[in-house]
Design an enzyme around this catalytic site. Sequence first.
Site, PDB file in Angstrom:
ATOM      1  N   ASP A   9      61.846  -6.077   5.723  1.00 56.93           N
ATOM      2  CA  ASP A   9      63.074  -6.162   5.549  1.00 56.93           C
ATOM      3  C   ASP A   9      63.817  -6.307   6.882  1.00 56.93           C
ATOM      4  O   ASP A   9      63.485  -5.504   7.714  1.00 56.93           O
ATOM      5  CB  ASP A   9      63.582  -4.864   4.780  1.00 56.93           C
ATOM      6  N   ASP A 105      66.683 -11.394   2.618  1.00 53.69           N
ATOM      7  CA  ASP A 105      66.095 -10.733   3.838  1.00 53.69           C
ATOM      8  C   ASP A 105      64.931  -9.740   3.487  1.00 53.69           C
ATOM      9  O   ASP A 105      64.526  -9.110   4.480  1.00 53.69           O
ATOM     10  CB  ASP A 105      67.257  -9.963   4.450  1.00 53.69           C
ATOM     11  N   GLU A 106      64.228  -9.914   2.324  1.00 50.74           N
ATOM     12  CA  GLU A 106      63.185  -9.045   2.054  1.00 50.74           C
ATOM     13  C   GLU A 106      62.278  -9.521   0.903  1.00 50.74           C
ATOM     14  O   GLU A 106      62.469 -10.198   0.159  1.00 50.74           O
ATOM     15  CB  GLU A 106      63.747  -7.626   1.732  1.00 50.74           C
TER      16      GLU A 106
HETATM   17  N1  DCP Z   1      74.318  -7.116   1.408  1.00 50.44           N
HETATM   18  C1  DCP Z   1      75.637  -7.448   0.979  1.00 50.44           C
HETATM   19  N2  DCP Z   1      75.926  -6.363   0.261  1.00 50.44           N
HETATM   20  C2  DCP Z   1      75.581  -5.202   0.095  1.00 50.44           C
HETATM   21  C3  DCP Z   1      74.155  -4.963   0.746  1.00 50.44           C
HETATM   22  C4  DCP Z   1      73.715  -6.016   1.455  1.00 50.44           C
HETATM   23  O1  DCP Z   1      76.113  -8.484   0.954  1.00 50.44           O
HETATM   24  N3  DCP Z   1      76.016  -4.328  -0.577  1.00 50.44           N
HETATM   25  C5  DCP Z   1      73.621  -8.256   2.245  1.00 50.44           C
HETATM   26  C6  DCP Z   1      73.999  -8.216   3.929  1.00 50.44           C
HETATM   27  C7  DCP Z   1      72.811  -7.802   4.322  1.00 50.44           C
HETATM   28  C8  DCP Z   1      71.758  -8.367   3.436  1.00 50.44           C
HETATM   29  O2  DCP Z   1      72.261  -8.536   2.095  1.00 50.44           O
HETATM   30  O3  DCP Z   1      72.641  -8.037   5.904  1.00 50.44           O
HETATM   31  C9  DCP Z   1      70.365  -7.546   3.427  1.00 50.44           C
HETATM   32  O4  DCP Z   1      70.745  -6.183   2.712  1.00 50.44           O
HETATM   33  P1  DCP Z   1      70.003  -4.873   3.438  1.00 50.44           P
HETATM   34  O5  DCP Z   1      70.177  -3.725   2.202  1.00 50.44           O
HETATM   35  O6  DCP Z   1      68.559  -4.961   3.764  1.00 50.44           O
HETATM   36  O7  DCP Z   1      70.797  -4.498   4.737  1.00 50.44           O
HETATM   37  P2  DCP Z   1      70.684  -4.840   6.052  1.00 50.44           P
HETATM   38  O8  DCP Z   1      69.744  -5.796   6.222  1.00 50.44           O
HETATM   39  O9  DCP Z   1      72.028  -5.470   6.519  1.00 50.44           O
HETATM   40  O10 DCP Z   1      70.370  -3.694   7.004  1.00 50.44           O
HETATM   41  P3  DCP Z   1      69.190  -2.676   6.990  1.00 50.44           P
HETATM   42  O11 DCP Z   1      68.735  -2.752   8.377  1.00 50.44           O
HETATM   43  O12 DCP Z   1      69.499  -1.486   6.605  1.00 50.44           O
HETATM   44  O13 DCP Z   1      68.214  -3.279   6.136  1.00 50.44           O
HETATM   45 MG    MG Z   2      67.756  -5.497   5.526  1.00 51.94          MG
END
Ligand code: DCP
Ligand code: MG
Length: 360
Positions: A9, A105-106
């Site tokens: 992730d 992203d995952e």
């Molecule tokens: N995303 C979004 N709306 C949300 C959650 C996430 O648009 N409610 C998008 C933006 C994030 C991406 O999906 O960058 C990946 O989600 P993640 O939950 O993996 O969050 P992040 O990668 O941003 O942060 P982390 O470091 O906690 O994984």
């Molecule tokens: Mg993420």
Amino acid sequence: MSRKIIHIDMDAFYASVEQRDFPEYVGKPIVVGGKPEGRGGVVATASYEARKFGIRSAMPSKKALQLCPHVIFVYPRFSAYKEASKKIREIFERYTDLIEPLSLDEAFLDVTENKKGITSAIEIAKQIKLAIKEEVNLTASAGVSSSKFVAKIASDMNKPDGLTFIAPEKIEEFMEKLPVEKFFGVGKVTADKMKGMGIHKGIDLKRMSEEELVHFFGKPGRFYYKIVRGIDNRAVQPHRESKSLGAEDTFAEDLTTLEAMNDELDKIARLVVTRLQKYNLKGRTVTLKIKYHNFRQITRNYSFDKAIGDFETIINTAKELLIKTEPENYKIRLLGISLSNFGEMKEKAVKKNDWQLELF
Ligand code: DCP
Ligand code: MG
């Protein structure tokens, strides 16, 4: 023999891509998402600097501005995120073809047998993280275990830039200590219900019989019963979206009730079936695509042993996949269903952009 699963992730994905491409954002609190003006946008994600102020995904941008008045709002550049996602995927493919992406992203990777003959999944996770750092200039967190469920939780435990391994013999103990809100598939509503019943951790769930769990939580209760005992035999399900056929619809107004969502799925499934018939196709994998009001997109899929193509199977599968996402906790702007895994002969017949065909 147990599986070796890695869940990768990306860290603060959209925000990290922006900080990578625009050095002026490095070290600054940034929010990727809609601006707080007007009708008001929503935070898609926030840089770690912004998270220190309490800013979180899905929060109204107005609230983010209140929490951190000097936060910088950045409009999303989806093409850049897709590009990064593609590169990461290419890195995964050096090790295995058993890749199941959950979003840009995952992804889950099954590396039990891998192209490099490396026996340690931890070593593979290290190499993947390093390649992502060197070639894509981003950091990722990895979880390594013998099941998807545990690998996914593990990847979140030491963010950012983390690598967490949960040994198979430690899984049951790990699950007992796990707070219920960390259970994959348990959203806020279910977690609150559980807490109201005095169920706070895995061990509290473990005290309940399978019947009780199903009685209180419906079908997912069966899943909780197994998972808290470390039983998760779900295989990593690779699927190739470009070799799929489907339909999707963006709604004039976001859907909030299960009834409305099921009605729309019904229409979409009918269209999928019509189009499958046109190409004389059947597939093994049904994929459900959901885009939420803040543009976050997820896919969930289920694979059958045999190819299917009839309306009943497709709609029932799509509905089951939907319910597991606890859809009523969210506002949904798009739903899509596709079929894939057609087998060698038929794949060429399906043009890539067929997926794009929208309902009227
Ligand atoms: N995303 C979004 N709306 C949300 C959650 C996430 O648009 N409610 C998008 C933006 C994030 C991406 O999906 O960058 C990946 O989600 P993640 O939950 O993996 O969050 P992040 O990668 O941003 O942060 P982390 O470091 O906690 O994984
Ligand atoms: Mg993420």
